[in-house]
Design a protein around this motif. Sequence first.
Motif, mmCIF file in Angstrom:
data_model
loop_
_atom_site.group_PDB
_atom_site.id
_atom_site.type_symbol
_atom_site.label_atom_id
_atom_site.label_comp_id
_atom_site.label_asym_id
_atom_site.label_seq_id
_atom_site.Cartn_x
_atom_site.Cartn_y
_atom_site.Cartn_z
ATOM 1 N N ASN A 176 1.311 3.915 -3.163
ATOM 2 C CA ASN A 176 0.976 5.329 -2.991
ATOM 3 C C ASN A 176 2.157 6.222 -3.337
ATOM 4 O O ASN A 176 1.991 7.272 -3.965
ATOM 5 C CB ASN A 176 0.545 5.605 -1.547
ATOM 6 C CG ASN A 176 -0.892 5.202 -1.289
ATOM 7 O OD1 ASN A 176 -1.628 4.855 -2.204
ATOM 8 N ND2 ASN A 176 -1.284 5.244 -0.031
ATOM 9 N N ARG A 214 2.307 6.429 -6.957
ATOM 10 C CA ARG A 214 1.169 7.122 -7.555
ATOM 11 C C ARG A 214 1.133 8.609 -7.222
ATOM 12 O O ARG A 214 0.746 9.425 -8.045
ATOM 13 C CB ARG A 214 -0.110 6.439 -7.057
ATOM 14 C CG ARG A 214 -1.378 6.949 -7.705
ATOM 15 C CD ARG A 214 -2.594 6.246 -7.139
ATOM 16 N NE ARG A 214 -2.788 4.924 -7.705
ATOM 17 C CZ ARG A 214 -3.637 4.029 -7.192
ATOM 18 N NH1 ARG A 214 -4.310 4.308 -6.104
ATOM 19 N NH2 ARG A 214 -3.796 2.862 -7.761
ATOM 20 N N GLU A 228 0.830 -1.205 0.000
ATOM 21 C CA GLU A 228 0.000 0.000 0.000
ATOM 22 C C GLU A 228 0.867 1.259 0.000
ATOM 23 O O GLU A 228 0.606 2.211 -0.736
ATOM 24 C CB GLU A 228 -0.916 0.019 1.228
ATOM 25 C CG GLU A 228 -2.045 -0.986 1.182
ATOM 26 C CD GLU A 228 -3.029 -0.716 0.047
ATOM 27 O OE1 GLU A 228 -3.181 0.460 -0.335
ATOM 28 O OE2 GLU A 228 -3.612 -1.673 -0.475
HETATM 29 MG MG LIG Z 1 -3.566 3.837 -1.982
#
Ligand SMILES: [Mg+2]
Length: 147
Positions: A56, A59, A52
């Motif tokens: 992130n 991204r 996760e």
């Molecule tokens: Mg996320």
Amino acid sequence: MALATVTPPWAYTLQLPQDPRGPGIARATLRTVLLVHGMRDLIDTAELLASELVTNAYRYSSAPYSLRLRGAGRDRVRVGVWDSNPEIPAPFGGCAVGGPSVLAERGRGLQLVRECAESWGAYPIRGGLPGQGGKVLWVECTAPRNP
Ligand SMILES: [Mg+2]
Ligand SMILES: Nc1ncnc2c1ncn2[C@@H]1O[C@H](COP(=O)(O)OP(=O)(O)O)[C@@H](O)[C@H]1O
């Protein structure tokens, strides 16, 4: 021949490029590190948390980012993810009120991370040079206790 062992604290840092294969390489590296250090019971949870955070970082930043793994005792690992975006997301910044709305399609990843981690936090990295600045999000997880 007996393998040389490194007792905690040990640490590894993996620099990752802005490339969609980065999170997968981070997961594979984490699995190898925890397996080699005898932390098999921690792999699934640590992989979920790291996945996760690195996804992130990929991204929501536009530059390379890094994953740091540190053994903290025999059955505890600390996962830190640095990225160059200085913004600390609300669920890790202490100013989150509630979670995502029932119908929200996104925004559950960090809630899940908070619930699965033993402890978690974030801190800014100060500095104006390339490779400095941004922030670190970190989590710690421990092996499940045998009944
Ligand atoms: Mg996320
Ligand atoms: N590393 C990060 N840097 C800056 N903002 C972030 C970062 N990670 C998450 N965020 C922000 O927090 C929000 C919630 O993240 P998350 O719970 O993982 O949900 P999702 O990734 O599905 O949007 C993101 O939509 C983004 O706005």
